[in-house]
Design a protein around this motif. Structure first.
Motif, PDB file in Angstrom:
ATOM      1  N   VAL A 164       0.738  -1.356   0.004  1.00 47.46           N
ATOM      2  CA  VAL A 164      -0.071   0.063   0.020  1.00 47.46           C
ATOM      3  C   VAL A 164       0.794   1.176   0.173  1.00 47.46           C
ATOM      4  CG1 VAL A 164      -1.935  -1.024   1.165  1.00 47.46           C
ATOM      5  CG2 VAL A 164      -0.319   0.125   2.429  1.00 47.46           C
ATOM      6  N   GLY A 165       2.285   1.062  -0.167  1.00 45.16           N
ATOM      7  CA  GLY A 165       3.159   2.431  -0.291  1.00 45.16           C
ATOM      8  C   GLY A 165       3.945   2.727   0.993  1.00 45.16           C
ATOM      9  N   TYR A 166       3.553   2.019   2.020  1.00 42.89           N
ATOM     10  CA  TYR A 166       4.287   2.354   3.156  1.00 42.89           C
ATOM     11  C   TYR A 166       5.821   2.308   3.212  1.00 42.89           C
ATOM     12  CZ  TYR A 166       6.037   1.904   8.101  1.00 42.89           C
ATOM     13  OH  TYR A 166       6.758   2.076   9.263  1.00 42.89           O
ATOM     14  N   ILE A 167       6.577   3.248   3.420  1.00 44.72           N
ATOM     15  CA  ILE A 167       7.990   3.437   3.450  1.00 44.72           C
ATOM     16  C   ILE A 167       8.568   3.587   4.860  1.00 44.72           C
ATOM     17  CG2 ILE A 167      10.004   4.724   2.807  1.00 44.72           C
ATOM     18  CD1 ILE A 167       8.343   5.627   0.312  1.00 44.72           C
ATOM     19  N   GLU A 168       9.120   2.186   5.362  1.00 49.15           N
ATOM     20  CA  GLU A 168       9.322   2.106   6.878  1.00 49.15           C
ATOM     21  C   GLU A 168      10.300   3.432   7.455  1.00 49.15           C
ATOM     22  OE1 GLU A 168      12.092  -0.599   4.605  1.00 49.15           O
ATOM     23  OE2 GLU A 168      10.032  -0.279   4.778  1.00 49.15           O
ATOM     24  N   SER A 169      11.299   3.764   6.391  1.00 47.39           N
ATOM     25  CA  SER A 169      12.341   4.913   6.798  1.00 47.39           C
ATOM     26  C   SER A 169      11.616   6.222   6.951  1.00 47.39           C
ATOM     27  CB  SER A 169      13.442   4.432   5.828  1.00 47.39           C
ATOM     28  OG  SER A 169      13.302   4.740   4.507  1.00 47.39           O
ATOM     29  N   ALA A 170      10.590   6.483   6.122  1.00 47.41           N
ATOM     30  CA  ALA A 170      10.301   7.489   6.082  1.00 47.41           C
ATOM     31  C   ALA A 170       9.381   8.145   7.407  1.00 47.41           C
ATOM     32  CB  ALA A 170       9.115   7.773   4.988  1.00 47.41           C
ATOM     33  N   ALA A 171       9.749   9.239   7.784  1.00 45.19           N
ATOM     34  CA  ALA A 171       9.164   9.944   9.254  1.00 45.19           C
ATOM     35  C   ALA A 171       7.497  10.537   8.756  1.00 45.19           C
ATOM     36  CB  ALA A 171       9.924  11.248   9.698  1.00 45.19           C
ATOM     37  N   VAL A 172       7.420  10.825   7.599  1.00 42.15           N
ATOM     38  CA  VAL A 172       5.991  10.939   7.112  1.00 42.15           C
ATOM     39  C   VAL A 172       5.521  10.295   5.885  1.00 42.15           C
ATOM     40  CG1 VAL A 172       4.668  12.899   6.449  1.00 42.15           C
ATOM     41  CG2 VAL A 172       6.506  13.407   7.950  1.00 42.15           C
ATOM     42  N   GLN A 173       4.288   9.959   5.742  1.00 37.61           N
ATOM     43  CA  GLN A 173       3.682   9.193   4.656  1.00 37.61           C
ATOM     44  C   GLN A 173       2.963  10.222   3.973  1.00 37.61           C
ATOM     45  OE1 GLN A 173       4.752   5.930   4.278  1.00 37.61           O
ATOM     46  NE2 GLN A 173       5.945   5.978   6.262  1.00 37.61           N
ATOM     47  N   THR A 174       2.650   9.751   2.588  1.00 39.22           N
ATOM     48  CA  THR A 174       1.657  10.719   1.907  1.00 39.22           C
ATOM     49  C   THR A 174       0.306  10.447   2.494  1.00 39.22           C
ATOM     50  OG1 THR A 174       1.216   8.971   0.442  1.00 39.22           O
ATOM     51  CG2 THR A 174       3.211  10.552   0.243  1.00 39.22           C
ATOM     52  N   ALA A 175      -0.567  11.350   2.277  1.00 38.16           N
ATOM     53  CA  ALA A 175      -2.004  11.177   2.761  1.00 38.16           C
ATOM     54  C   ALA A 175      -2.669   9.978   1.873  1.00 38.16           C
ATOM     55  CB  ALA A 175      -2.726  12.526   2.211  1.00 38.16           C
ATOM     56  N   GLU A 176      -2.366   9.693   0.624  1.00 42.15           N
ATOM     57  CA  GLU A 176      -3.105   8.114   0.330  1.00 42.15           C
ATOM     58  C   GLU A 176      -2.367   7.164   0.980  1.00 42.15           C
ATOM     59  OE1 GLU A 176      -3.111   6.177  -4.336  1.00 42.15           O
ATOM     60  OE2 GLU A 176      -2.022   8.181  -3.856  1.00 42.15           O
ATOM     61  N   VAL A 177      -1.188   7.119   1.219  1.00 41.58           N
ATOM     62  CA  VAL A 177      -0.392   5.833   1.868  1.00 41.58           C
ATOM     63  C   VAL A 177      -1.247   5.692   3.330  1.00 41.58           C
ATOM     64  CG1 VAL A 177       1.553   4.948   2.836  1.00 41.58           C
ATOM     65  CG2 VAL A 177       1.519   5.828   0.671  1.00 41.58           C
ATOM     66  N   SER A 178      -1.261   6.936   3.908  1.00 39.04           N
ATOM     67  CA  SER A 178      -1.777   6.872   5.201  1.00 39.04           C
ATOM     68  C   SER A 178      -3.329   6.345   5.310  1.00 39.04           C
ATOM     69  CB  SER A 178      -1.786   8.347   5.767  1.00 39.04           C
ATOM     70  OG  SER A 178      -0.342   8.905   5.997  1.00 39.04           O
ATOM     71  N   GLU A 179      -3.951   6.656   4.401  1.00 39.23           N
ATOM     72  CA  GLU A 179      -5.429   6.146   4.446  1.00 39.23           C
ATOM     73  C   GLU A 179      -5.431   4.723   4.203  1.00 39.23           C
ATOM     74  OE1 GLU A 179      -9.756   7.230   2.602  1.00 39.23           O
ATOM     75  OE2 GLU A 179      -8.121   8.633   1.909  1.00 39.23           O
ATOM     76  N   ASN A 180      -4.528   4.435   3.015  1.00 44.38           N
ATOM     77  CA  ASN A 180      -4.451   2.992   2.799  1.00 44.38           C
ATOM     78  C   ASN A 180      -4.140   2.072   4.018  1.00 44.38           C
ATOM     79  OD1 ASN A 180      -5.054   3.446   0.080  1.00 44.38           O
ATOM     80  ND2 ASN A 180      -2.736   3.584  -0.716  1.00 44.38           N
ATOM     81  N   ILE A 181      -3.128   2.754   4.739  1.00 41.46           N
ATOM     82  CA  ILE A 181      -2.819   1.802   6.047  1.00 41.46           C
ATOM     83  C   ILE A 181      -3.949   1.491   6.935  1.00 41.46           C
ATOM     84  CG2 ILE A 181      -1.304   2.126   8.059  1.00 41.46           C
ATOM     85  CD1 ILE A 181       0.778   3.552   6.406  1.00 41.46           C
ATOM     86  N   LYS A 182      -4.842   2.795   7.063  1.00 39.37           N
ATOM     87  CA  LYS A 182      -6.022   2.665   7.758  1.00 39.37           C
ATOM     88  C   LYS A 182      -6.992   1.650   7.403  1.00 39.37           C
ATOM     89  CE  LYS A 182      -9.257   5.406   7.040  1.00 39.37           C
ATOM     90  NZ  LYS A 182     -10.424   5.173   6.352  1.00 39.37           N
ATOM     91  N   ASN A 183      -7.089   1.782   6.216  1.00 38.20           N
ATOM     92  CA  ASN A 183      -8.120   0.721   5.419  1.00 38.20           C
ATOM     93  C   ASN A 183      -7.539  -0.747   5.631  1.00 38.20           C
ATOM     94  OD1 ASN A 183     -10.155   2.652   4.980  1.00 38.20           O
ATOM     95  ND2 ASN A 183      -9.199   3.172   2.651  1.00 38.20           N
ATOM     96  N   LEU A 184      -6.216  -1.017   5.198  1.00 36.90           N
ATOM     97  CA  LEU A 184      -5.753  -2.229   5.330  1.00 36.90           C
ATOM     98  C   LEU A 184      -5.967  -2.697   6.832  1.00 36.90           C
ATOM     99  CD1 LEU A 184      -3.626  -4.291   4.261  1.00 36.90           C
ATOM    100  CD2 LEU A 184      -1.747  -2.971   5.171  1.00 36.90           C
ATOM    101  N   TYR A 185      -5.720  -1.879   7.850  1.00 38.10           N
ATOM    102  CA  TYR A 185      -5.904  -2.733   9.340  1.00 38.10           C
ATOM    103  C   TYR A 185      -7.183  -3.175   9.252  1.00 38.10           C
ATOM    104  CZ  TYR A 185      -6.058  -2.947  14.255  1.00 38.10           C
ATOM    105  OH  TYR A 185      -6.186  -3.019  15.543  1.00 38.10           O
ATOM    106  N   ILE A 186      -8.293  -2.592   9.027  1.00 36.36           N
ATOM    107  CA  ILE A 186      -9.799  -2.664   9.060  1.00 36.36           C
ATOM    108  C   ILE A 186      -9.889  -3.993   8.133  1.00 36.36           C
ATOM    109  CG2 ILE A 186     -12.117  -2.245   8.801  1.00 36.36           C
ATOM    110  CD1 ILE A 186     -11.247   0.665   9.123  1.00 36.36           C
ATOM    111  N   ILE A 187      -9.362  -4.198   6.970  1.00 38.05           N
ATOM    112  CA  ILE A 187      -9.690  -5.372   6.173  1.00 38.05           C
ATOM    113  C   ILE A 187      -8.975  -6.663   6.712  1.00 38.05           C
ATOM    114  CG2 ILE A 187      -8.937  -6.352   4.009  1.00 38.05           C
ATOM    115  CD1 ILE A 187      -9.092  -3.665   2.794  1.00 38.05           C
ATOM    116  N   LEU A 188      -7.788  -6.362   7.316  1.00 39.63           N
ATOM    117  CA  LEU A 188      -6.969  -7.514   8.040  1.00 39.63           C
ATOM    118  C   LEU A 188      -7.850  -7.881   9.108  1.00 39.63           C
ATOM    119  CD1 LEU A 188      -3.107  -6.160   8.195  1.00 39.63           C
ATOM    120  CD2 LEU A 188      -4.301  -8.096   6.704  1.00 39.63           C
TER     121      LEU A 188
END
Length: 456
Positions: free
Chosen positions: A397-421
């Motif tokens: 979903v585009g998460y970059i572990e070394s980045a201190a900040v993620q893009t808005a799109e990636v951040s929302e993808n992370i939120k949806n991914l958690y619920i789907i899991l």
């Protein structure tokens, strides 16, 4: 099967048994919630390195479950107890290796970091298994009464809840300016490890093994035990449910921290979601034994799982915005989604004990340790698979572990991914309970009547 004329089953056993899972979870909760974040955000390992490291270590973890389970059944190292001596040895190792896992080694070479992570986790898993397998098997020899076993399972969940509550407040301690602190996490690991050691001491002093089982002269072979496991439909059903919960639910808990860190931009508020996840657990605990006695564990878990799946699907369509209003909606939604898993956590150990009891009644051979170890094998294997699935899913979903900040799109993808899991794990759990697990209310009543007869 005969019961020794010992102190009757009572509150001392319940509290003592709760101390056992409290000790396990002082270490397990910390490792499962922060080890991935520690090694990727603090030590500098990539998500790809983490994925294969955790798979290798979890395969080893699963294999050593079977080895230690067999040793527990075949090698009696204590005169009074089959299980307690193993717990004593394992508790020392757990203290040492829990601290080793969270030792800051960011100055090591990349190869050194990988080796340290792999070695420390493998050693930790041996110590943890040396405690957890005999501890899980202990359930079946404290009492053979199904209702009392449900009570033990409930108290086990209570014991597990205290470290979980402490882990909930850790974001306020281990994060500094929204960045994870390796030094603070190391200090927490020392405190948690020492606390775990003393809880295992309390377990050994308070619990009584009062169910005596007469062994046949021949011991069950490895192949015979494996056959017993897979021919036990209920054991297969509870294992499928456990694997689903561990892969998609338990393993994704660290994703929730990322949701708050990047989507809501406030890692400390992840404590709110963690507290909400335990509200159903606390609310249901006082009634677990009575409700399951009236409708049966299978039906109870099936209904609660269905409620959670429906709640999760609804959550995906709710307007969860990255502000305080969104946080409130998100936290309330998780409270309903977590209901099924909370019920599962409370009664799963009683269900495993019922499956082991069913096997003993059919074969007449003591193989509690081996059967529990095979169950634990799949549980541990699924932890490795789950960690890899989560790491790879985050990358997808585009998460970059070394980045201190993620893009808005990636951040929302992370939120949806958690619920789907979460929903995926709960759906598989519910289907397995409904269509595979076959110890229903009538069968539990038979166990209960048999236990009452043996006590008379």
């Amino acid at each position: 099967m005969e019961s020794k004329q010992l102190r009757p089953f009572g509150m001392r056993d319940k509290i003592g048994y709760a101390f056992g899972d409290m000790g396990c979870n002082f270490s397990f909760q910390l490792v499962s919630s922060y080890m991935y974040l520690f090694y990727t955000q603090c030590i500098g390992l990539s998500a790809k390195h983490w994925a294969w490291i955790i798979v290798i270590s979890k395969v080893w973890d699963a294999v050593n479950d079977v080895i230690i389970g067999s040793m527990v059944d075949r090698t009696h190292i204590g005169k009074k107890s089959k299980f307690m001596p193993w717990i004593s040895i394992g508790s020392i190792g757990l203290v040492v290796f829990s601290i080793m896992i969270f030792t800051p080694v960011s100055s090591f070479s990349n190869a050194g970091k990988i080796l340290w992570c792999l070695l420390s986790y493998c050693l930790w898993s041996v110590a943890y298994t040396m405690i957890n397998v005999p501890y899980g098997s202990l359930h079946s020899v404290i009492t053979d009464n199904p209702k009392q076993r449900t009570t033990l399972s409930t108290f086990r969940s209570i014991g597990a809840a205290l470290p979980a509550v402490l882990v909930m407040i850790l974001p306020k301690i281990v994060y500094k300016d929204n960045i994870l602190s390796s030094d603070r996490l190391f200090i927490v690991s020392v405190i948690f490890s020492v606390a775990a050691f003393f809880t295992f001491f309390a377990l050994r002093k308070m619990v009584t093994e009062r169910v005596v089982r007469e062994d046949k002269t021949e011991k069950a072979s490895y192949i015979s035990t494996i056959k017993s496991f897979f021919s036990n439909r209920a054991m297969v059903g509870i294992t499928i449910s456990t694997v689903a919960v561990v892969i998609f639910y338990n393993s994704s808990m660290s994703v929730n921290n990322l949701v708050f860190q990047f989507y809501f931009n406030d890692a400390e508020k992840s404590t709110l979601a963690m507290i909400a996840s335990y509200i159903p657990l606390v609310a249901f605990m006082p009634f677990a034994s009575n409700i399951s006695a009236k409708i049966g564990k299978k039906k109870l878990l099936t209904i609660s799982g269905l409620v959670s799946v429906i709640a999760g699907v609804i959550m995906l369509f709710l307007p969860i915005t990255p502000d305080m209003k969104g946080i409130i909606i998100y936290v309330i939604g998780l409270m309903f989604v977590n209901t099924g898993c909370c019920v599962f956590q409370i009664i799963v150990w009683a269900m495993v004990a019922d499956c082991i009891e069913d096997s003993y009644r059919k074969k007449g051979i003591r193989e509690e340790g081996s059967l529990y170890a095979i169950y634990s094998f799949f549980r541990k294997l699924s932890q490795g698979i789950g960690s890899a699935v989560v790491a790879l899913a985050l990358s997808s979903v585009g998460y970059i572990e070394s980045a201190a900040v993620q893009t808005a799109e990636v951040s929302e993808n992370i939120k949806n991914l958690y619920i789907i899991l979460l929903v995926t794990g709960l759906l598989i759990m519910t289907l397995s309970m409904k269509f595979v697990y076959n110890i229903g209310f009538k069968e539990e009543q038979k166990f209960n009547n048999s236990a009452c007869t043996s006590e008379e």
